[in-house]
Enzyme design. Structure first.
Site, PDB file in Angstrom:
ATOM      1  CB  SER A 134      -0.888   0.002   1.255  1.00  0.00           C
ATOM      2  OG  SER A 134      -1.549   1.239   1.413  1.00  0.00           O
ATOM      3  CE1 TYR A 147      -4.088  -2.615   5.182  1.00  0.00           C
ATOM      4  CE2 TYR A 147      -3.231  -0.439   4.632  1.00  0.00           C
ATOM      5  CZ  TYR A 147      -3.719  -1.676   4.239  1.00  0.00           C
ATOM      6  OH  TYR A 147      -3.823  -1.972   2.902  1.00  0.00           O
TER       7      TYR A 147
END
Length: 239
Positions: A134, A147
């Site tokens: 990401s 995350y």
């Protein structure tokens, strides 16, 4: 001989778009997922592909999945570690902030590392490994610091693995998508890139043997982190 591709979490979102893009190129594709209903929908739409019910955090399930692939295809060329989850955690709010943390870390970080080892042990002559991280691997989001942590960990793993596997001719590609229009982001506002566009950028980067696939807003992220780190971190972290 057809190229064989395994995509974890390949029944929806980015994983599904990648599966369809590889199939459009003539590859034989296997996907895995935990939901039988989404696996059934995938199989109905793509009867020539292989859909396997497997929880990649389970060692037994991973081994069984690879056995199915070996029986069906005999080999594996490309492994796409895509399965993951996004969990918001506010450590300033108090309460049980770390609930299910072990599962989050297992799915997003530990399982891809373990599956990578298992796949390489079985098929050391494969062509490529793809890791879906990401943009948050480079700048952790304020609303989901764990995350950011696990994606940063996977980013680091991919970087080191790339150097280890280079002498074997195995290409390691890291995909760093921005906010993408998937079921996981259905309640998230903001500009979203289509999964199909992410898949197209990824396959182009794979063909060119690039280290990273940077679709949409992440395209300039590494450069901007060098030129204006404070500004870009503020912008990205708040998204």
């Amino acid at each position: 001989m057809k190229q064989v591709v395994l995509i974890t979490g390949g029944t929806q979102g980015i994983g599904l778009a990648l599966a369809e893009a590889f199939m459009a190129q003539g590859a034989a594709v296997a996907v895995c997922g935990r939901s039988q209903s989404t696996l059934d929908r995938f199989s109905h739409a793509h009867p020539d592909a292989l859909a396997i019910r497997a929880d990649v955090t389970s060692p037994e399930a991973r081994i069984a999945m690879l056995e199915v692939i070996a029986d069906r295809f005999g080999h594996l060329d490309i492994m796409v570690n895509n399965a993951g989850t996004f969990v918001e955690r506010d450590f300033a709010s108090g309460g049980d902030i770390t609930r299910d943390l072990e599962q989050e870390v297992a799915l997003n970080l530990t399982a891809p590392i373990q599956l990578t080892a298992e796949v390489l042990n079985r098929w050391p002559g494969m062509t490529a490994m793809i890791f879906v991280t990401s943009g948050y691997a480079l700048v952790s989001p304020t609303r989901a610091p764990t995350y950011g942590a696990v994606k940063a960990g996977l980013h680091g793993f991919a970087e080191g693995l790339r150097r280890q596997l280079a002498p074997m001719g195995i290409h390691v590609l890291e995909l760093l998508p921005p906010l993408v229009d998937t079921p996981m982001t259905a309640t998230t506002t903001g500009k979203k890139l289509s999964s199909a566009r992410v898949a197209a950028v990824t396959l182009k980067a794979l063909a060119l043997r690039r280290a990273m696939a940077l679709p949409g807003q992440t395209r300039l992220l590494p450069l901007m982190l060098r030129l204006a780190p404070a500004a870009i971190k503020h912008i990205v972290a708040e998204t």
